[in-house]
Design a protein around this motif. Structure first.
Motif, PDB file in Angstrom:
ATOM      1  N   LEU A 149       3.859  17.035  -0.040  1.00  0.00           N
ATOM      2  CA  LEU A 149       4.229  16.049  -1.674  1.00  0.00           C
ATOM      3  C   LEU A 149       2.968  14.505  -0.910  1.00  0.00           C
ATOM      4  CD1 LEU A 149       6.948  17.374  -2.537  1.00  0.00           C
ATOM      5  CD2 LEU A 149       4.887  17.604  -3.940  1.00  0.00           C
ATOM      6  N   PHE A 150       2.588  14.547   0.418  1.00  0.00           N
ATOM      7  CA  PHE A 150       2.140  13.434   1.307  1.00  0.00           C
ATOM      8  C   PHE A 150       1.567  12.419  -0.016  1.00  0.00           C
ATOM      9  CE2 PHE A 150       1.114  10.547   3.703  1.00  0.00           C
ATOM     10  CZ  PHE A 150       2.874  10.330   4.593  1.00  0.00           C
ATOM     11  N   PRO A 151       1.888  11.372  -0.683  1.00  0.00           N
ATOM     12  CA  PRO A 151       0.894  11.183  -1.592  1.00  0.00           C
ATOM     13  C   PRO A 151      -0.778  11.121  -0.563  1.00  0.00           C
ATOM     14  CG  PRO A 151       1.913   9.763  -1.484  1.00  0.00           C
ATOM     15  CD  PRO A 151       1.833  10.634   0.011  1.00  0.00           C
ATOM     16  N   VAL A 152      -2.305  11.728  -1.447  1.00  0.00           N
ATOM     17  CA  VAL A 152      -3.588  11.681  -0.607  1.00  0.00           C
ATOM     18  C   VAL A 152      -3.407  12.254   0.288  1.00  0.00           C
ATOM     19  CG1 VAL A 152      -5.514  10.461   0.159  1.00  0.00           C
ATOM     20  CG2 VAL A 152      -3.982   9.233  -1.700  1.00  0.00           C
ATOM     21  N   PHE A 153      -2.988  12.569   1.839  1.00  0.00           N
ATOM     22  CA  PHE A 153      -2.826  12.834   2.678  1.00  0.00           C
ATOM     23  C   PHE A 153      -2.671  14.590   2.511  1.00  0.00           C
ATOM     24  CE2 PHE A 153      -2.191   8.123   4.343  1.00  0.00           C
ATOM     25  CZ  PHE A 153      -3.036   8.346   4.372  1.00  0.00           C
ATOM     26  N   SER A 154      -1.629  14.754   2.190  1.00  0.00           N
ATOM     27  CA  SER A 154      -1.436  16.101   1.727  1.00  0.00           C
ATOM     28  C   SER A 154      -2.956  16.863   1.100  1.00  0.00           C
ATOM     29  CB  SER A 154      -0.697  16.603   0.878  1.00  0.00           C
ATOM     30  OG  SER A 154       0.525  16.048   1.668  1.00  0.00           O
ATOM     31  N   PHE A 155      -3.380  16.340   0.135  1.00  0.00           N
ATOM     32  CA  PHE A 155      -4.305  16.348  -0.450  1.00  0.00           C
ATOM     33  C   PHE A 155      -5.992  17.142   0.551  1.00  0.00           C
ATOM     34  CE2 PHE A 155      -8.398  16.364  -2.625  1.00  0.00           C
ATOM     35  CZ  PHE A 155      -8.071  17.188  -4.149  1.00  0.00           C
ATOM     36  N   LEU A 178       0.987  -0.959  -0.058  1.00  0.00           N
ATOM     37  CA  LEU A 178      -0.281   0.049  -0.190  1.00  0.00           C
ATOM     38  C   LEU A 178       0.765   1.539  -0.118  1.00  0.00           C
ATOM     39  CD1 LEU A 178      -3.219   0.646   1.982  1.00  0.00           C
ATOM     40  CD2 LEU A 178      -1.443   2.479   2.214  1.00  0.00           C
ATOM     41  N   LEU A 179       1.908   1.295   1.079  1.00  0.00           N
ATOM     42  CA  LEU A 179       2.145   2.362   1.145  1.00  0.00           C
ATOM     43  C   LEU A 179       3.274   2.618  -0.474  1.00  0.00           C
ATOM     44  CD1 LEU A 179       4.314   2.239   4.652  1.00  0.00           C
ATOM     45  CD2 LEU A 179       2.503   3.890   3.590  1.00  0.00           C
ATOM     46  N   VAL A 180       4.312   1.426  -1.469  1.00  0.00           N
ATOM     47  CA  VAL A 180       4.839   1.888  -2.312  1.00  0.00           C
ATOM     48  C   VAL A 180       4.146   2.530  -3.548  1.00  0.00           C
ATOM     49  CG1 VAL A 180       6.361   0.134  -3.711  1.00  0.00           C
ATOM     50  CG2 VAL A 180       6.493  -0.594  -1.777  1.00  0.00           C
ATOM     51  N   GLY A 181       2.718   1.825  -3.047  1.00  0.00           N
ATOM     52  CA  GLY A 181       1.504   2.207  -4.513  1.00  0.00           C
ATOM     53  C   GLY A 181       1.323   3.621  -3.875  1.00  0.00           C
ATOM     54  N   LEU A 182       1.415   4.342  -2.772  1.00  0.00           N
ATOM     55  CA  LEU A 182       1.518   5.333  -2.984  1.00  0.00           C
ATOM     56  C   LEU A 182       2.136   6.486  -3.180  1.00  0.00           C
ATOM     57  CD1 LEU A 182      -0.776   5.842   0.845  1.00  0.00           C
ATOM     58  CD2 LEU A 182      -1.627   6.164  -1.258  1.00  0.00           C
ATOM     59  N   ILE A 183       3.731   6.377  -2.286  1.00  0.00           N
ATOM     60  CA  ILE A 183       4.641   6.798  -3.121  1.00  0.00           C
ATOM     61  C   ILE A 183       4.636   6.649  -4.729  1.00  0.00           C
ATOM     62  CG2 ILE A 183       7.351   6.972  -3.074  1.00  0.00           C
ATOM     63  CD1 ILE A 183       6.991   5.306   0.197  1.00  0.00           C
ATOM     64  N   PHE A 184       4.841   5.637  -5.331  1.00  0.00           N
ATOM     65  CA  PHE A 184       4.460   5.430  -6.722  1.00  0.00           C
ATOM     66  C   PHE A 184       3.793   6.526  -6.977  1.00  0.00           C
ATOM     67  CE2 PHE A 184       8.357   2.865  -6.075  1.00  0.00           C
ATOM     68  CZ  PHE A 184       9.206   2.333  -6.867  1.00  0.00           C
ATOM     69  N   TYR A 239      -4.363  14.161  -8.972  1.00  0.00           N
ATOM     70  CA  TYR A 239      -3.781  13.744  -7.781  1.00  0.00           C
ATOM     71  C   TYR A 239      -3.825  12.741  -6.887  1.00  0.00           C
ATOM     72  CZ  TYR A 239      -1.728  17.687 -10.781  1.00  0.00           C
ATOM     73  OH  TYR A 239      -0.376  18.908 -11.493  1.00  0.00           O
ATOM     74  N   PRO A 240      -4.644  13.112  -6.076  1.00  0.00           N
ATOM     75  CA  PRO A 240      -4.870  11.719  -4.753  1.00  0.00           C
ATOM     76  C   PRO A 240      -5.812  10.114  -5.949  1.00  0.00           C
ATOM     77  CG  PRO A 240      -6.227  13.584  -4.856  1.00  0.00           C
ATOM     78  CD  PRO A 240      -5.745  13.996  -5.536  1.00  0.00           C
ATOM     79  N   PHE A 241      -6.447  10.668  -7.517  1.00  0.00           N
ATOM     80  CA  PHE A 241      -7.037  10.016  -7.880  1.00  0.00           C
ATOM     81  C   PHE A 241      -5.837   8.617  -8.582  1.00  0.00           C
ATOM     82  CE2 PHE A 241      -8.283   8.224 -11.978  1.00  0.00           C
ATOM     83  CZ  PHE A 241      -9.337   7.575 -11.632  1.00  0.00           C
ATOM     84  N   VAL A 242      -5.322   9.404  -9.052  1.00  0.00           N
ATOM     85  CA  VAL A 242      -4.130   9.050  -9.429  1.00  0.00           C
ATOM     86  C   VAL A 242      -3.009   7.666  -8.929  1.00  0.00           C
ATOM     87  CG1 VAL A 242      -1.174   8.769 -10.637  1.00  0.00           C
ATOM     88  CG2 VAL A 242      -3.886  10.390 -11.087  1.00  0.00           C
ATOM     89  N   GLU A 243      -2.776   8.617  -7.358  1.00  0.00           N
ATOM     90  CA  GLU A 243      -2.191   7.438  -5.840  1.00  0.00           C
ATOM     91  C   GLU A 243      -3.060   6.288  -5.544  1.00  0.00           C
ATOM     92  OE1 GLU A 243       0.203  11.528  -4.752  1.00  0.00           O
ATOM     93  OE2 GLU A 243      -2.131  11.682  -3.898  1.00  0.00           O
ATOM     94  N   LEU A 244      -4.404   7.049  -5.551  1.00  0.00           N
ATOM     95  CA  LEU A 244      -5.283   5.703  -5.184  1.00  0.00           C
ATOM     96  C   LEU A 244      -5.380   4.683  -6.133  1.00  0.00           C
ATOM     97  CD1 LEU A 244      -8.255   7.871  -3.032  1.00  0.00           C
ATOM     98  CD2 LEU A 244      -6.256   6.159  -2.076  1.00  0.00           C
ATOM     99  N   LEU A 245      -5.594   5.035  -7.575  1.00  0.00           N
ATOM    100  CA  LEU A 245      -6.159   4.049  -8.738  1.00  0.00           C
ATOM    101  C   LEU A 245      -4.435   3.553  -8.340  1.00  0.00           C
ATOM    102  CD1 LEU A 245      -7.555   3.803 -10.241  1.00  0.00           C
ATOM    103  CD2 LEU A 245      -6.199   4.726 -11.978  1.00  0.00           C
TER     104      LEU A 245
END
Ligand SMILES: [Zn+2]
Length: 252
Positions: free
Chosen positions: A52-58, A10-16, A76-82
């Protein structure tokens, strides 16, 4: 252990996923993707790690730039979640296996090329190369699919679509190449499934757009995102769906 690995994926997915947003923004502008800090496209202010923290910053910034208060696209958060969903999907389907790694790379490529196709109406060649390389890697490392199946997959959809592109038009060369490399990766059965899923979802989308009067019969809808959707569904669920369908068919 299982939960630990899933959280790791999950974390790797968010960061990438966050890095994919950089690619989607920078590749069409021909900016370097490895150097340079991220900045707000409106006020050009450099962004720090808190932004820049994925999803959470948004969520914490309520979808606005911290410096100029310009709304940030929910894309941006959509791409990170997807991307995260795809990575977790790959891990849940393939487990600790080279296929998981390969399909994470492929899914990330498909997400980036889909959004570039939506924005620019083209698919950069580098994504065809990466997905092609993934297909070759799978051929060499795994023995889950006979090479003949991959070879037929390479041409089964792409050659008819190439003919349509040349003779009729309405289909881009980027789409044809994408169908070819994905066909090699998936084999003929799954690329047929992916193409069917892509065509159905594109048709549904076109009808919705026509009802909303946003599209006329002639206006072009980029096909890359639909091929990508079809390929991801085929890779994760295709075999199960085909088997279930054949079971129903032969039990009648
Ligand atoms: Zn700003």
């Amino acid at each position: 252990m299982e939960t630990f690995l899933l959280v790791y994926v999950l974390l790797v997915g968010l960061i990438f996923g966050s890095f994919l947003n950089v690619l989607i923004y920078r590749i069409p502008l021909k900016l370097t993707v490895v150097k340079g800090r991220s900045f707000c496209p409106n006020c050009n202010h450099n962004l720090n790690w808190l932004d820049l923290f994925p999803v959470f910053s948004f969520l914490f910034l309520s979808g606005k730039c911290r410096y100029c208060r310009t709304p940030i696209s929910p894309r941006y958060p959509f791409v990170e979640l997807l991307n995260t969903l795809c990575y977790m999907g790959a891990y849940l389907v393939f487990g600790i296996h080279i296929s998981t790694l390969v399909y994470c790379v492929v899914c990330s490529c498909l997400i980036v090329l889909s959004l570039i196709d939506l924005d620019e109406g083209l698919i950069p060649d580098r994504f065809h190369f990466i997905i092609g390389a993934c297909g070759i890697l799978m051929t060499v490392v795994t023995k889950d699919l006979p090479i003949v199946d991959r070879a037929i997959g390479l041409v089964a959809i792409s050659i008819p679509m190439l003919l349509i592109a040349v003779l009729v038009g309405g289909m881009g060369m980027g789409d044809v190449k994408l169908l070819a490399v994905c066909g090699f990766l998936l084999g003929w059965k799954l690329i047929l499934f992916a193409f069917l899923a892509a065509s159905i979802s594109a048709a549904i989308y076109a009808v919705i757009m026509m009802i909303k009067k946003a599209a006329h019969r002639k206006s072009e809808i980029p096909f890359g995102p639909f091929i990508s959707l079809g390929v991801i569904v085929a890779a994760f669920f295709g075999n199960n769906i085909i088997n279930a369908y054949l079971n129903i068919l032969f039990s009648m």
